[in-house]
Design a protein around this motif. Structure first.
Motif, PDB file in Angstrom:
ATOM      1  N   GLY A  77       0.797  -1.216   0.000  1.00 21.64           N
ATOM      2  CA  GLY A  77       0.000   0.000   0.000  1.00 21.64           C
ATOM      3  C   GLY A  77       0.834   1.272   0.000  1.00 21.64           C
ATOM      4  N   GLY A  78       2.102   1.162  -0.333  1.00 23.02           N
ATOM      5  CA  GLY A  78       2.957   2.353  -0.362  1.00 23.02           C
ATOM      6  C   GLY A  78       3.191   2.898   1.029  1.00 23.02           C
ATOM      7  N   PHE A  79       3.498   4.175   1.108  1.00 22.04           N
ATOM      8  CA  PHE A  79       3.692   4.809   2.408  1.00 22.04           C
ATOM      9  C   PHE A  79       2.344   4.912   3.110  1.00 22.04           C
ATOM     10  CE2 PHE A  79       7.475   6.427   0.200  1.00 22.04           C
ATOM     11  CZ  PHE A  79       8.438   6.158   1.151  1.00 22.04           C
ATOM     12  N   PRO A  80       2.317   4.734   4.453  1.00 22.00           N
ATOM     13  CA  PRO A  80       1.034   4.779   5.172  1.00 22.00           C
ATOM     14  C   PRO A  80       0.280   6.088   4.963  1.00 22.00           C
ATOM     15  CG  PRO A  80       2.763   3.950   6.593  1.00 22.00           C
ATOM     16  CD  PRO A  80       3.421   4.412   5.323  1.00 22.00           C
ATOM     17  N   ASP A  81       0.960   7.204   4.973  1.00 22.04           N
ATOM     18  CA  ASP A  81       0.310   8.483   4.688  1.00 22.04           C
ATOM     19  C   ASP A  81       1.376   9.506   4.323  1.00 22.04           C
ATOM     20  OD1 ASP A  81       1.434   9.597   7.035  1.00 22.04           O
ATOM     21  OD2 ASP A  81      -0.329   9.093   8.200  1.00 22.04           O
ATOM     22  N   GLU A  82       0.935  10.650   3.893  1.00 23.19           N
ATOM     23  CA  GLU A  82       1.858  11.685   3.426  1.00 23.19           C
ATOM     24  C   GLU A  82       2.788  12.171   4.538  1.00 23.19           C
ATOM     25  OE1 GLU A  82       3.600  13.715   0.406  1.00 23.19           O
ATOM     26  OE2 GLU A  82       2.049  12.195   0.256  1.00 23.19           O
ATOM     27  N   ALA A  83       2.307  12.197   5.795  1.00 24.74           N
ATOM     28  CA  ALA A  83       3.150  12.663   6.909  1.00 24.74           C
ATOM     29  C   ALA A  83       4.375  11.763   7.082  1.00 24.74           C
ATOM     30  CB  ALA A  83       2.343  12.714   8.200  1.00 24.74           C
ATOM     31  N   VAL A  84       4.192  10.451   6.943  1.00 27.09           N
ATOM     32  CA  VAL A  84       5.317   9.521   7.064  1.00 27.09           C
ATOM     33  C   VAL A  84       6.282   9.729   5.899  1.00 27.09           C
ATOM     34  CG1 VAL A  84       5.980   7.089   7.030  1.00 27.09           C
ATOM     35  CG2 VAL A  84       4.011   7.819   8.370  1.00 27.09           C
ATOM     36  N   LYS A  85       5.732   9.934   4.720  1.00 24.34           N
ATOM     37  CA  LYS A  85       6.574  10.140   3.538  1.00 24.34           C
ATOM     38  C   LYS A  85       7.394  11.428   3.680  1.00 24.34           C
ATOM     39  CE  LYS A  85       6.275  10.221  -1.496  1.00 24.34           C
ATOM     40  NZ  LYS A  85       5.352  10.139  -2.626  1.00 24.34           N
ATOM     41  N   GLN A  86       6.804  12.476   4.240  1.00 28.98           N
ATOM     42  CA  GLN A  86       7.492  13.760   4.373  1.00 28.98           C
ATOM     43  C   GLN A  86       8.443  13.819   5.559  1.00 28.98           C
ATOM     44  OE1 GLN A  86       7.447  16.272   2.181  1.00 28.98           O
ATOM     45  NE2 GLN A  86       6.247  14.906   0.899  1.00 28.98           N
ATOM     46  N   ASN A  87       8.232  12.993   6.590  1.00 28.42           N
ATOM     47  CA  ASN A  87       9.059  13.066   7.795  1.00 28.42           C
ATOM     48  C   ASN A  87       9.352  11.670   8.332  1.00 28.42           C
ATOM     49  OD1 ASN A  87      10.474  14.193   9.882  1.00 28.42           O
ATOM     50  ND2 ASN A  87       8.686  14.603  11.125  1.00 28.42           N
ATOM     51  N   PRO A  88      10.134  10.864   7.596  1.00 25.71           N
ATOM     52  CA  PRO A  88      10.423   9.506   8.069  1.00 25.71           C
ATOM     53  C   PRO A  88      11.326   9.533   9.307  1.00 25.71           C
ATOM     54  CG  PRO A  88      11.637   9.986   6.061  1.00 25.71           C
ATOM     55  CD  PRO A  88      10.756  11.160   6.319  1.00 25.71           C
ATOM     56  N   THR A  89      10.876   8.930  10.365  1.00 30.47           N
ATOM     57  CA  THR A  89      11.628   8.969  11.626  1.00 30.47           C
ATOM     58  C   THR A  89      12.940   8.209  11.538  1.00 30.47           C
ATOM     59  OG1 THR A  89      10.332   7.105  12.441  1.00 30.47           O
ATOM     60  CG2 THR A  89       9.616   9.308  13.096  1.00 30.47           C
ATOM     61  N   GLU A  90      13.057   7.246  10.641  1.00 29.95           N
ATOM     62  CA  GLU A  90      14.325   6.523  10.496  1.00 29.95           C
ATOM     63  C   GLU A  90      15.436   7.489  10.080  1.00 29.95           C
ATOM     64  OE1 GLU A  90      16.776   3.203  10.837  1.00 29.95           O
ATOM     65  OE2 GLU A  90      14.682   3.420  11.405  1.00 29.95           O
ATOM     66  N   LEU A  91      15.136   8.391   9.155  1.00 31.57           N
ATOM     67  CA  LEU A  91      16.128   9.383   8.739  1.00 31.57           C
ATOM     68  C   LEU A  91      16.451  10.343   9.880  1.00 31.57           C
ATOM     69  CD1 LEU A  91      15.027  10.233   5.086  1.00 31.57           C
ATOM     70  CD2 LEU A  91      16.917   8.794   5.849  1.00 31.57           C
ATOM     71  N   ALA A  92      15.427  10.732  10.639  1.00 33.31           N
ATOM     72  CA  ALA A  92      15.661  11.628  11.777  1.00 33.31           C
ATOM     73  C   ALA A  92      16.543  10.938  12.820  1.00 33.31           C
ATOM     74  CB  ALA A  92      14.331  12.052  12.398  1.00 33.31           C
ATOM     75  N   ASN A  93      16.288   9.663  13.086  1.00 32.52           N
ATOM     76  CA  ASN A  93      17.114   8.914  14.039  1.00 32.52           C
ATOM     77  C   ASN A  93      18.544   8.781  13.544  1.00 32.52           C
ATOM     78  OD1 ASN A  93      15.032   8.548  15.824  1.00 32.52           O
ATOM     79  ND2 ASN A  93      14.593   6.454  15.218  1.00 32.52           N
ATOM     80  N   ALA A  94      18.716   8.475  12.255  1.00 31.83           N
ATOM     81  CA  ALA A  94      20.060   8.335  11.684  1.00 31.83           C
ATOM     82  C   ALA A  94      20.810   9.661  11.772  1.00 31.83           C
ATOM     83  CB  ALA A  94      19.978   7.862  10.237  1.00 31.83           C
TER      84      ALA A  94
END
Length: 179
Positions: free
Chosen positions: A49-66
């Motif tokens: 189903g792709g990304f769960p929603d646009e917010a996840v696509k715009q602000n992925p927490t994995e990148l923020a954690n890295a």
């Protein structure tokens, strides 16, 4: 802030891809293998189903954690607490590390180099490069770090790393006598 970083990373990725294509002279279409991989990726994205929603696509927490980890690891004065574990999970030693805990397998030079094997400028091949110590072969496994007293510690087993000391409830079996 994170959205700006994501947009900047997207632009950088696009520019990098354009430069790579220009430098490699890649003007043809995709190979059959590349098409199969693209189709498999598209099918996998469709299946979940792709990304769960646009917010996840715009602000992925994995990148923020890295990003946060990279910033913390880049502080040469950062103190962390390292607990070396035996094969059965017991803490056998603990240290304070100053700076980053590094992979003993890392090196500063590339793993491969392009050499003219004929000496004529016409027969370049990609070959294994020597390591930072100018030797060939596998590098040592594990991690290394320096204590605040500049003692080098190298370890090839499991370990835990924390930003603050933890309480140990079992006896430590590896103790260095100092003095």
């Amino acid at each position: 802030m994170e959205i700006k970083i994501m947009k900047a990373l997207s632009r950088l990725t696009a520019v990098t891809a354009a430069v790579v294509l220009a430098l490699t002279g890649c003007t043809g279409g995709m190979t059959d293998d590349q098409k199969r991989k693209r189709d498999a990726y598209d099918a996998a994205m469709k299946a979940v189903g792709g990304f769960p929603d646009e917010a996840v696509k715009q602000n992925p927490t994995e990148l923020a954690n890295a990003r946060r980890k990279l910033i913390a690891d880049s502080d040469p004065n950062r103190l962390s607490y390292i607990y070396l574990l035996s094969m059965d999970g017991k803490v056998i030693a603990h240290f304070v590390a100053k700076g980053k805990v590094s992979s003993a397998d890392s090196q500063m030079l590339p793993d491969y180099e392009h050499k003219d094997l004929c000496g004529t400028g016409a027969c370049y091949e990609t070959v294994n490069a020597s390591g930072d110590d100018m030797t060939y072969g596998n590098r040592e496994p594990g991690i290394f770090f320096f204590t605040p007293e500049n003692m080098l510690v190298t370890w090839s087993g499991d370990y835990l790393q924390f930003d603050r000391p933890m309480k140990i409830r079992t006896p430590i079996s590896l103790v260095a006598e100092v003095g």
